[in-house]
Scaffold this motif. Structure first.
Motif, PDB file in Angstrom:
ATOM      1  N   ILE A 141       0.807  -1.223   0.000  1.00  0.00           N
ATOM      2  CA  ILE A 141       0.000   0.000   0.000  1.00  0.00           C
ATOM      3  C   ILE A 141       0.838   1.271   0.000  1.00  0.00           C
ATOM      4  O   ILE A 141       0.279   2.363  -0.025  1.00  0.00           O
ATOM      5  N   ARG A 142       2.145   1.144   0.014  1.00  0.00           N
ATOM      6  CA  ARG A 142       3.007   2.328   0.012  1.00  0.00           C
ATOM      7  C   ARG A 142       2.984   2.982  -1.368  1.00  0.00           C
ATOM      8  O   ARG A 142       3.064   2.313  -2.384  1.00  0.00           O
ATOM      9  N   ASP A 143       2.871   4.301  -1.397  1.00  0.00           N
ATOM     10  CA  ASP A 143       2.922   5.051  -2.652  1.00  0.00           C
ATOM     11  C   ASP A 143       4.360   5.115  -3.154  1.00  0.00           C
ATOM     12  O   ASP A 143       5.295   5.157  -2.355  1.00  0.00           O
ATOM     13  N   PRO A 144       4.553   5.159  -4.477  1.00  0.00           N
ATOM     14  CA  PRO A 144       5.916   5.312  -4.991  1.00  0.00           C
ATOM     15  C   PRO A 144       6.523   6.626  -4.502  1.00  0.00           C
ATOM     16  O   PRO A 144       5.879   7.671  -4.541  1.00  0.00           O
ATOM     17  N   GLY A 145       7.747   6.561  -4.003  1.00  0.00           N
ATOM     18  CA  GLY A 145       8.428   7.753  -3.520  1.00  0.00           C
ATOM     19  C   GLY A 145       8.106   8.118  -2.091  1.00  0.00           C
ATOM     20  O   GLY A 145       8.691   9.039  -1.536  1.00  0.00           O
ATOM     21  N   GLN A 146       7.146   7.417  -1.486  1.00  0.00           N
ATOM     22  CA  GLN A 146       6.784   7.708  -0.099  1.00  0.00           C
ATOM     23  C   GLN A 146       7.904   7.228   0.818  1.00  0.00           C
ATOM     24  O   GLN A 146       8.500   6.174   0.599  1.00  0.00           O
ATOM     25  N   LYS A 147       8.183   8.004   1.866  1.00  0.00           N
ATOM     26  CA  LYS A 147       9.242   7.599   2.787  1.00  0.00           C
ATOM     27  C   LYS A 147       8.819   6.328   3.518  1.00  0.00           C
ATOM     28  O   LYS A 147       7.628   6.067   3.715  1.00  0.00           O
TER      29      LYS A 147
END
Length: 87
Positions: free
Chosen positions: A41-47
């Motif tokens: 579920i992590r967005d691309p580029g999200q820390k």
């Protein structure tokens, strides 16, 4: 000559807050560690953060509360307008 348009009875499933809450809940379930984990579920580029599913469940709860309050207000307005037109 102009007639006042009758209001449709409010129904909960037309309230977008409930739909958003459902989507966030599903994303939270997908993000559970034993199903998909944070990477699912992590967005691309999200820390990198741990336990993102908790944030999604929290956001779902807030949107559900918004939906409840919004729907209650809509029902109250509907009842006032329908009650006022019958008098």
């Amino acid at each position: 000559m102009s007639q006042k348009k009758t209001l449709p009875k409010p129904v909960w499933y037309k309230n977008t807050y409930f739909w958003i809450a459902a989507i966030l809940f599903v994303l939270g379930v997908i993000g559970l560690p034993f199903i998909g984990g944070d990477d699912a579920i992590r967005d691309p580029g999200q820390k990198l953060e741990g336990n993102l599913f908790v944030l999604y469940f929290g956001a779902a709860a807030i949107m559900l509360l918004n939906g409840y309050l919004s729907h209650r207000q809509t029902v109250q307005q509907y009842e006032e307008e329908i009650g006022g037109s019958n008098a």
